[in-house]
Motif scaffolding. Structure first.
Motif, PDB file in Angstrom:
ATOM      1  N   UNK A 116      54.589  52.059  38.798  1.00 27.38           N
ATOM      2  CA  UNK A 116      55.603  51.830  38.046  1.00 27.38           C
ATOM      3  C   UNK A 116      55.121  52.302  36.040  1.00 27.38           C
ATOM      4  N   UNK A 117      53.568  52.124  36.683  1.00 29.66           N
ATOM      5  CA  UNK A 117      52.900  52.425  34.957  1.00 29.66           C
ATOM      6  C   UNK A 117      51.404  53.391  35.143  1.00 29.66           C
ATOM      7  N   UNK A 118      50.164  54.380  34.657  1.00 28.88           N
ATOM      8  CA  UNK A 118      49.720  54.595  34.784  1.00 28.88           C
ATOM      9  C   UNK A 118      48.300  53.659  35.320  1.00 28.88           C
ATOM     10  N   UNK A 119      48.547  54.061  36.577  1.00 30.57           N
ATOM     11  CA  UNK A 119      48.054  53.347  37.839  1.00 30.57           C
ATOM     12  C   UNK A 119      47.157  54.318  37.641  1.00 30.57           C
ATOM     13  N   UNK A 120      46.427  55.029  37.056  1.00 26.62           N
ATOM     14  CA  UNK A 120      44.845  55.005  36.911  1.00 26.62           C
ATOM     15  C   UNK A 120      44.682  54.838  35.835  1.00 26.62           C
ATOM     16  N   UNK A 121      44.553  54.097  35.139  1.00 30.99           N
ATOM     17  CA  UNK A 121      44.264  53.281  33.871  1.00 30.99           C
ATOM     18  C   UNK A 121      43.800  51.611  34.350  1.00 30.99           C
ATOM     19  N   UNK A 122      44.381  51.495  35.304  1.00 33.33           N
ATOM     20  CA  UNK A 122      44.831  49.932  35.521  1.00 33.33           C
ATOM     21  C   UNK A 122      43.999  49.899  36.929  1.00 33.33           C
ATOM     22  N   UNK A 123      43.483  51.342  37.535  1.00 36.67           N
ATOM     23  CA  UNK A 123      42.791  50.077  39.195  1.00 36.67           C
ATOM     24  C   UNK A 123      42.090  49.223  38.485  1.00 36.67           C
ATOM     25  N   UNK A 124      41.071  49.451  37.535  1.00 33.68           N
ATOM     26  CA  UNK A 124      39.750  48.347  37.453  1.00 33.68           C
ATOM     27  C   UNK A 124      40.434  46.834  37.768  1.00 33.68           C
ATOM     28  N   UNK A 125      42.366  46.846  36.857  1.00 34.00           N
ATOM     29  CA  UNK A 125      42.246  46.074  35.972  1.00 34.00           C
ATOM     30  C   UNK A 125      42.909  44.621  36.380  1.00 34.00           C
ATOM     31  N   UNK A 126      41.976  43.525  36.579  1.00 31.45           N
ATOM     32  CA  UNK A 126      42.446  42.499  37.076  1.00 31.45           C
ATOM     33  C   UNK A 126      43.152  41.502  36.331  1.00 31.45           C
ATOM     34  N   UNK A 127      44.770  40.969  37.596  1.00 28.97           N
ATOM     35  CA  UNK A 127      45.626  40.982  37.369  1.00 28.97           C
ATOM     36  C   UNK A 127      46.794  41.691  36.728  1.00 28.97           C
ATOM     37  N   UNK A 128      46.969  42.988  37.424  1.00 28.90           N
ATOM     38  CA  UNK A 128      47.462  44.067  36.423  1.00 28.90           C
ATOM     39  C   UNK A 128      48.496  44.029  38.282  1.00 28.90           C
ATOM     40  N   UNK A 129      49.661  44.767  37.777  1.00 25.23           N
ATOM     41  CA  UNK A 129      50.947  45.108  38.809  1.00 25.23           C
ATOM     42  C   UNK A 129      51.741  45.879  39.059  1.00 25.23           C
ATOM     43  N   UNK A 130      51.352  46.566  40.498  1.00 18.01           N
ATOM     44  CA  UNK A 130      52.481  47.583  40.420  1.00 18.01           C
ATOM     45  C   UNK A 130      51.715  48.956  39.834  1.00 18.01           C
ATOM     46  N   UNK A 131      50.526  49.211  39.878  1.00 17.92           N
ATOM     47  CA  UNK A 131      49.459  49.841  39.603  1.00 17.92           C
ATOM     48  C   UNK A 131      48.096  50.166  40.713  1.00 17.92           C
ATOM     49  N   UNK A 132      47.151  51.110  40.757  1.00 23.04           N
ATOM     50  CA  UNK A 132      46.271  51.724  41.642  1.00 23.04           C
ATOM     51  C   UNK A 132      45.786  50.170  42.244  1.00 23.04           C
ATOM     52  N   UNK A 133      45.070  49.209  42.287  1.00 22.05           N
ATOM     53  CA  UNK A 133      44.499  48.637  42.906  1.00 22.05           C
ATOM     54  C   UNK A 133      45.698  47.804  44.244  1.00 22.05           C
ATOM     55  N   UNK A 134      46.736  47.403  43.364  1.00 27.58           N
ATOM     56  CA  UNK A 134      47.849  47.041  43.951  1.00 27.58           C
ATOM     57  C   UNK A 134      48.104  47.922  44.800  1.00 27.58           C
ATOM     58  N   UNK A 135      48.451  48.849  44.831  1.00 31.57           N
ATOM     59  CA  UNK A 135      49.123  50.007  46.038  1.00 31.57           C
ATOM     60  C   UNK A 135      48.404  50.004  46.644  1.00 31.57           C
ATOM     61  N   UNK A 136      47.395  49.968  46.468  1.00 33.48           N
ATOM     62  CA  UNK A 136      46.198  50.126  47.850  1.00 33.48           C
ATOM     63  C   UNK A 136      45.973  48.533  47.909  1.00 33.48           C
TER      64      UNK A 136
END
Length: 376
Positions: free
Chosen positions: A49-69
């Motif tokens: 949904x948004x800027x998944x590269x910048x969100x990979x390391x941010x805890x509590x994110x949703x629908x981005x980097x780490x969550x996709x993984x």
């Protein structure tokens, strides 16, 4: 003997294709594992949904980097196909830009509802149909009852996790297609299932409410989307007397008391935001009370049409409050007016007014305006 189809279809589970919206969290992961365990033909879809590269390391994110993984790992572990769809531009247009513009209009938006209303229950639902699925399942805590053509929605069995407020805009057609396997469970029961299925996300913490707002700093997000949004202006009382200066109306919400930067003999609260004159209007606590609420984009999924004669309902004007008594009157062009039995404080334009009959969700609308019970 053919296995029971718990989703209400006249087919064996293995002949019933279901798309599961997988955000990478515990709830949607358990939903996919549960349906797979019951024998359904499950396809997992995760939306970027948004800027998944910048969100990979941010805890509590949703629908981005780490969550996709995480969603991909769960899908692989339970043995289902998994697809990641790039909905970033749709999310920006339908949710993020509307979020910023709503604040500029002096409102307090609920972007999670907009996301469900547009990107998830409109765009993703269409994708599920294109994949030949007969249902789209999510990890929301809301109950669905009824048949294929007359579904009713009810508050989640566990009141603490109930998410019906955020799904008020679900249409009847969408409700017929959607399934919510976790609606009768508590969060503890869901985590127990995650342990049972040995899911890697079993102990994963809750995601934050607004996925694209880091650290709760709404103003910085709005400034990025709409540069120059934080224009300074006057803080005035109910009579228009200037009491101080504000740093931009996007930094204030109805009912706010702290951070006003003005000193008076009695507590003052933000009672109204005036974007046309770029003013923040403050007043005493009693000035926050409203008795009537006008709604736009009214969605009604009750059994009988919403008429102009008035229907007694229970309403929530905030997600965290208990429903209160009110009467709703239908109007033209999907507008409605709600008369509260008892005045309520802190009702903000841009929020949702959601309606119930007992535990049953009847729909709701976006708060466009309010009316005080007395003249101050």
């Amino acid at each position: 003997m053919r296995a029971m189809n718990t989703l209400g279809f006249d087919a064996a589970p293995e002949d019933t294709r279901v798309v599961v919206a997988m955000s990478g969290g515990v709830d949607s992961s358990v939903t996919a594992a549960l349906l797979k365990d019951q024998g359904y033909d499950v396809v997992g879809i995760t939306l970027q949904l948004y800027d998944h590269g910048a969100a990979v390391q941010r805890k509590g994110a949703c629908c981005a980097g780490q969550d996709i993984h995480d969603a991909r790992r769960v899908a692989e572990a339970i043995g289902i196909p998994h697809y990641v769809l790039d909905y970033e531009s749709r999310f920006k247009d339908s949710v993020m830009e509307e979020f910023a513009d709503s604040y500029l209009r002096g409102e307090t938006p609920v972007p999670c509802v907009r996301c469900n209303q547009t990107v998830k229950f409109r765009d993703l639902l269409e994708t599920a149909e294109d994949l030949g699925a007969v249902a789209l399942a999510t990890g929301h805590y809301i109950r669905r009852e009824g048949g294929l053509d007359n579904a009713r929605l009810y508050r989640g069995k566990n009141s603490i996790k109930d998410q019906s407020y955020f799904l008020f805009a679900t249409t009847q057609e969408q409700a017929n297609y959607l399934r919510f396997p976790l609606g009768g469970l508590s969060k503890d029961e869901t985590r127990a299932l995650a342990d049972k299925y040995n899911l890697a996300v079993a102990a994963k913490p809750e995601s934050q409410d607004i996925c694209f707002v880091p650290n709760g700093n709404y103003a910085s997000v709005i400034e990025r989307i709409r540069p120059g949004a934080g224009v300074e202006g006057d803080i005035v009382d109910l009579h228009g007397t200037v009491l101080g200066r504000h740093s931009g109306i996007i930094n204030y919400t109805i009912g706010q008391r702290r951070g006003l930067g003005i000193a008076t003999g009695s507590p003052l609260y933000v009672v109204r935001l005036d974007p046309e004159r770029n003013r923040v209007v403050v007043g005493p606590a009693e000035a926050l009370l409203v008795s009537r609420v006008s709604l736009r984009e009214m969605n009604w999924i009750g059994d009988e049409p919403l008429g102009m004669d008035g229907t007694e309902v229970m309403v929530k004007v905030r997600s965290t409050q208990e429903p209160m008594k009110a009467t709703v009157f239908g109007a033209a062009d999907n507008w409605a007016e709600v008369h509260l039995d008892e005045p309520e404080a802190g009702v903000s334009p841009g929020q949702a007014c959601v309606m119930y009959d007992g535990d049953r969700l009847l729909g709701g609308g976006w708060i466009a305006g309010t009316e005080a019970p007395i003249t101050l």
